[in-house]
Design an enzyme around this catalytic site. Structure first.
Site, PDB file in Angstrom:
ATOM      1  N   GLY A   1      42.789  31.786  51.648  1.00 19.63           N
ATOM      2  CA  GLY A   1      41.713  32.972  51.109  1.00 19.63           C
ATOM      3  C   GLY A   1      41.177  33.465  51.763  1.00 19.63           C
ATOM      4  N   SER A   2      39.705  33.022  52.114  1.00 24.90           N
ATOM      5  CA  SER A   2      39.097  33.260  52.429  1.00 24.90           C
ATOM      6  C   SER A   2      38.876  33.091  54.711  1.00 24.90           C
ATOM      7  CB  SER A   2      37.505  32.704  52.786  1.00 24.90           C
ATOM      8  OG  SER A   2      36.941  33.276  51.361  1.00 24.90           O
TER       9      SER A   2
ATOM     10  N   GLU B   1      39.687  40.886  47.855  1.00 22.84           N
ATOM     11  CA  GLU B   1      39.588  41.835  49.462  1.00 22.84           C
ATOM     12  C   GLU B   1      37.992  41.317  50.097  1.00 22.84           C
ATOM     13  OE1 GLU B   1      40.522  45.416  49.349  1.00 22.84           O
ATOM     14  OE2 GLU B   1      41.640  46.255  47.500  1.00 22.84           O
TER      15      GLU B   1
ATOM     16  N   GLN C   1      23.362  42.018  27.288  1.00 22.39           N
ATOM     17  CA  GLN C   1      21.684  41.723  27.264  1.00 22.39           C
ATOM     18  C   GLN C   1      21.188  42.822  25.980  1.00 22.39           C
ATOM     19  OE1 GLN C   1      20.798  38.441  27.752  1.00 22.39           O
ATOM     20  NE2 GLN C   1      19.090  38.532  26.475  1.00 22.39           N
TER      21      GLN C   1
ATOM     22  N   ARG D   1      21.223  51.447  16.807  1.00 17.55           N
ATOM     23  CA  ARG D   1      20.934  50.085  16.487  1.00 17.55           C
ATOM     24  C   ARG D   1      18.799  49.734  16.244  1.00 17.55           C
ATOM     25  NH1 ARG D   1      21.342  45.538  13.426  1.00 17.55           N
ATOM     26  NH2 ARG D   1      20.721  43.675  14.499  1.00 17.55           N
TER      27      ARG D   1
ATOM     28  N   THR E   1      47.170  36.988  50.580  1.00 11.90           N
ATOM     29  CA  THR E   1      46.756  35.710  50.234  1.00 11.90           C
ATOM     30  C   THR E   1      47.929  34.138  50.137  1.00 11.90           C
ATOM     31  OG1 THR E   1      45.164  36.587  49.332  1.00 11.90           O
ATOM     32  CG2 THR E   1      45.331  34.438  49.200  1.00 11.90           C
ATOM     33  N   GLU E   2      47.308  33.274  50.796  1.00 10.71           N
ATOM     34  CA  GLU E   2      48.646  32.249  49.922  1.00 10.71           C
ATOM     35  C   GLU E   2      47.557  30.398  49.525  1.00 10.71           C
ATOM     36  OE1 GLU E   2      50.498  30.636  53.505  1.00 10.71           O
ATOM     37  OE2 GLU E   2      50.955  32.680  54.517  1.00 10.71           O
TER      38      GLU E   2
ATOM     39  N   ASP F   1      39.400  47.280  55.865  1.00 15.46           N
ATOM     40  CA  ASP F   1      38.571  48.610  56.033  1.00 15.46           C
ATOM     41  C   ASP F   1      38.322  49.723  55.084  1.00 15.46           C
ATOM     42  OD1 ASP F   1      37.121  46.676  57.701  1.00 15.46           O
ATOM     43  OD2 ASP F   1      38.059  48.042  59.749  1.00 15.46           O
TER      44      ASP F   1
ATOM     45  N   GLY G   1      24.073  40.180  20.250  1.00  9.16           N
ATOM     46  CA  GLY G   1      25.213  39.654  19.216  1.00  9.16           C
ATOM     47  C   GLY G   1      26.022  40.173  20.196  1.00  9.16           C
TER      48      GLY G   1
HETATM   49  C1  LIG Z   1      42.614  38.329  39.911  1.00 10.46           C
HETATM   50  C2  LIG Z   1      42.914  38.548  41.619  1.00 10.46           C
HETATM   51  C3  LIG Z   1      43.881  39.392  42.850  1.00 10.46           C
HETATM   52  C4  LIG Z   1      44.239  39.028  44.210  1.00 10.46           C
HETATM   53  N1  LIG Z   1      44.687  40.089  44.357  1.00 10.46           N
HETATM   54  C5  LIG Z   1      45.253  39.518  45.971  1.00 10.46           C
HETATM   55  C6  LIG Z   1      46.417  40.335  46.046  1.00 10.46           C
HETATM   56  O1  LIG Z   1      46.424  41.279  45.857  1.00 10.46           O
HETATM   57  N2  LIG Z   1      47.000  40.429  47.452  1.00 10.46           N
HETATM   58  C7  LIG Z   1      46.506  39.165  48.329  1.00 10.46           C
HETATM   59  O2  LIG Z   1      46.771  39.141  49.241  1.00 10.46           O
HETATM   60  N3  LIG Z   1      44.671  38.701  48.057  1.00 10.46           N
HETATM   61  C8  LIG Z   1      44.988  38.662  46.498  1.00 10.46           C
HETATM   62  N4  LIG Z   1      44.028  37.840  45.726  1.00 10.46           N
HETATM   63  C9  LIG Z   1      43.443  37.150  46.532  1.00 10.46           C
HETATM   64  C10 LIG Z   1      41.573  37.251  47.330  1.00 10.46           C
HETATM   65  O3  LIG Z   1      42.253  38.232  48.063  1.00 10.46           O
HETATM   66  C11 LIG Z   1      41.223  36.232  47.304  1.00 10.46           C
HETATM   67  O4  LIG Z   1      40.724  35.147  45.718  1.00 10.46           O
HETATM   68  C12 LIG Z   1      39.480  36.200  48.192  1.00 10.46           C
HETATM   69  O5  LIG Z   1      39.750  37.018  49.797  1.00 10.46           O
HETATM   70  C13 LIG Z   1      38.662  34.832  48.528  1.00 10.46           C
HETATM   71  O6  LIG Z   1      39.757  33.235  48.619  1.00 10.46           O
HETATM   72  P1  LIG Z   1      39.458  32.382  48.079  1.00 10.46           P
HETATM   73  O7  LIG Z   1      39.921  32.948  46.281  1.00 10.46           O
HETATM   74  O8  LIG Z   1      40.818  31.140  48.458  1.00 10.46           O
HETATM   75  O9  LIG Z   1      38.960  31.138  47.554  1.00 10.46           O
HETATM   76  P2  LIG Z   1      38.288  30.230  48.610  1.00 10.46           P
HETATM   77  O10 LIG Z   1      38.311  31.278  50.300  1.00 10.46           O
HETATM   78  O11 LIG Z   1      38.315  28.831  48.182  1.00 10.46           O
HETATM   79  O12 LIG Z   1      36.303  30.711  48.825  1.00 10.46           O
HETATM   80  C14 LIG Z   1      35.465  30.047  47.714  1.00 10.46           C
HETATM   81  C15 LIG Z   1      33.865  30.589  47.880  1.00 10.46           C
HETATM   82  O13 LIG Z   1      33.855  30.407  48.946  1.00 10.46           O
HETATM   83  C16 LIG Z   1      33.211  30.680  49.771  1.00 10.46           C
HETATM   84  N5  LIG Z   1      33.699  31.063  51.185  1.00 10.46           N
HETATM   85  C17 LIG Z   1      34.832  30.619  51.597  1.00 10.46           C
HETATM   86  N6  LIG Z   1      34.264  30.750  52.877  1.00 10.46           N
HETATM   87  C18 LIG Z   1      33.110  31.104  53.701  1.00 10.46           C
HETATM   88  C19 LIG Z   1      32.737  31.307  54.513  1.00 10.46           C
HETATM   89  N7  LIG Z   1      33.240  31.475  55.386  1.00 10.46           N
HETATM   90  N8  LIG Z   1      30.899  31.511  54.488  1.00 10.46           N
HETATM   91  C20 LIG Z   1      29.831  31.809  52.906  1.00 10.46           C
HETATM   92  N9  LIG Z   1      31.430  31.989  52.183  1.00 10.46           N
HETATM   93  C21 LIG Z   1      32.387  31.325  52.099  1.00 10.46           C
HETATM   94  C22 LIG Z   1      33.714  32.149  49.260  1.00 10.46           C
HETATM   95  O14 LIG Z   1      32.643  33.628  49.712  1.00 10.46           O
HETATM   96  C23 LIG Z   1      33.688  31.727  47.795  1.00 10.46           C
HETATM   97  O15 LIG Z   1      32.549  32.104  46.510  1.00 10.46           O
HETATM   98  C24 LIG Z   1      43.148  37.987  44.528  1.00 10.46           C
HETATM   99  C25 LIG Z   1      42.336  37.014  44.185  1.00 10.46           C
HETATM  100  C26 LIG Z   1      42.096  36.976  42.647  1.00 10.46           C
HETATM  101  C27 LIG Z   1      41.403  36.188  42.347  1.00 10.46           C
END
Ligand SMILES: Cc1cc2nc3c(=O)[nH]c(=O)nc-3n(C[C@H](O)[C@H](O)[C@H](O)COP(=O)(O)OP(=O)(O)OC[C@H]3O[C@@H](n4cnc5c(N)ncnc54)[C@H](O)[C@@H]3O)c2cc1C
Length: 385
Positions: A130-131, A363, A336, A267, A125-126, A239, A340
């Site tokens: 992300g996605s 992931e 729920q 409770r 991730t960068e 995978d 509390g």
């Molecule tokens: C606590 C934590 C630990 C992590 N650890 C690692 C790690 O060890 N190594 C690593 O490489 N990464 C890691 N990640 C990164 C993680 O895999 C990404 O955060 C994740 O893949 C989502 O990317 P994003 O946060 O940029 O969200 P975004 O891509 O910005 O997405 C935001 C929202 O838009 C939705 N969305 C985006 N594109 C689509 C689409 N085409 N169709 C439908 N919905 C979409 C997503 O479902 C999400 O709800 C970590 C993240 C977190 C929060």
């Protein structure tokens, strides 16, 4: 339910439960509060040979597969979803090495991972990727004798704590993601530093950091497999690892279910335990059914991965999506039915609800994975036409 685990699998599960209950339980709330990396627990897990579970026997491991890893992750998550991730991400960090690394690379790194001496991490991730994971910008330019890395990785679990990083970077930026490669970078390499540690909603004892590469040289022998195959390796890795996130979600949900049963038994309201109320019974009955369904799917997915089946994308994604949605629903319902008390930090349930959320995000978010499942359905249909 009977899942026909082997004696060895039962032993591994039992050992993980013991460490979780004896060592993790007493410190989970404190670690959640302080956000301190759980080094002492990592040592306990190493002493119990838990890191050996996912390493092949030739490299001082126990040669377990996806199911064995899931059993450990489930048991740790039942008590603390954060500790489970600090452990499980080591498998993510070295599966690429196990599957595609050279004999020399495996001998150099895997025994240290097996003994728990060195932790690992995986960095894809960068900020721009992300996605849309294919949109990575980090480069690894070929130079005499190795590669020079430049770029920033974001949200990397075990960042700063791990010593061995599998980094996906562009060795040929003109080819985009087809020019991506998997490269090992060791902590301490010149030009490799760590950015801020993220403050998170849940899994707070894990370290999530940026990795920063500024003219970071790594020797040629740190390239895993062939240049240009890094993205394919990463997709294959997910995978194989997604049932593990399913197991994390499953364990969290199991823990919340047990806590909710305990609380509603003791409770008293309207002169009777809450668990005697039909509406509470309805909720608990649904929770238990969902947890069991998640377990069946996670174990089935793990077994499919271990069978060596060629395409596990669909079942692996299903296990992660289903179990994480169950974890979110079950932990929310647990809060729920406990009212509390469920909302207060004196009880573990609010932490479980916070920890559950991440399983729907990382992931591959559940939205993206549902798309992936639909793509597999379409491909299968097309093949039969
Ligand atoms: C606590 C934590 C630990 C992590 N650890 C690692 C790690 O060890 N190594 C690593 O490489 N990464 C890691 N990640 C990164 C993680 O895999 C990404 O955060 C994740 O893949 C989502 O990317 P994003 O946060 O940029 O969200 P975004 O891509 O910005 O997405 C935001 C929202 O838009 C939705 N969305 C985006 N594109 C689509 C689409 N085409 N169709 C439908 N919905 C979409 C997503 O479902 C999400 O709800 C970590 C993240 C977190 C929060």
């Amino acid at each position: 339910m009977e899942y026909f685990l082997s004696e060895e699998q039962k032993t591994i599960k039992g050992l993980a439960r013991r460490v979780a209950e004896e060592r993790v339980l007493p410190v989970r709330a404190e670690l959640d509060e302080t956000e301190e990396f759980p080094w002492a627990i990592m040592k306990e897990l190493a002493d119990a040979d838990m890191f050996r579970v996912f390493i092949p026997e030739e490299y001082e491991g126990l040669g377990g597969g996806c199911l064995e890893l899931c059993l450990v992750v489930e048991e740790l998550s039942r008590v603390c979803g954060a500790i489970a991730v600090c452990y499980a991400v080591n498998a993510l960090g070295c599966f690429t090495l196990i599957d595609f690394g050279s004999e020399e690379q495996r001998r150099k790194y895997l025994p240290d991972v097996a003994s728990g001496k060195r932790l690992t991490a995986f960095a894809l991730t960068e900020p721009t990727a992300g996605s849309d994971a294919a949109n990575i910008k980090t480069t690894a330019e070929k130079v005499d004798g190795g590669y020079v890395l430049n770029g920033t990785k974001q949200y990397i679990t075990n960042g700063g704590e791990a010593e061995i990083y599998t980094v996906i970077a562009l060795t040929d930026k003109n080819r985009g993601v087809r020019g991506a490669s998997a490269i090992i970078v060791e902590k301490g390499a010149e030009g490799f530093s760590f950015g801020k540690k993220e403050k998170k909603m849940g899994i707070r004892a894990t370290a999530t950091r940026e990795l920063i590469f500024r003219n970071c040289f790594v020797p040629e022998e740190n390239l895993i497999g062939k240049a240009g195959l890094g993205f394919i390796m990463a997709m294959k890795l997910f995978d194989r690892s997604r049932p593990g996130i399913g197991a994390q979600a499953l364990g969290i949900a199991q823990g919340a279910l047990e806590a909710a049963v305990d609380y509603t038994r003791q409770r008293i309201q309207f002169g009777q335990p809450l668990i005697s109320l039909p509406v509470v019974q309805d909720i608990l009955g649904d929770m238990a059914t969902q947890v069991e369904a998640a377990r069946a799917l996670v174990y089935a997915a793990a077994r499919t991965v271990d069978s060596g089946a060629k395409n596990v994308t669909e079942v692996s994604a299903m296990a992660k999506v289903f179990a994480s949605d169950v974890a979110m629903k079950v932990t929310t319902d647990a809060v729920q039915v406990c009212g509390g008390a469920g909302y207060m930090k004196d009880y573990p349930i609010e932490k479980m609800m916070r920890d559950a959320k991440i399983t729907q995000i990382y992931e591959g978010s559940n939205q993206v994975l549902r798309n992936a499942i639909a793509i597999e359905l379409r491909k299968r249909k097309a093949r039969t036409e």
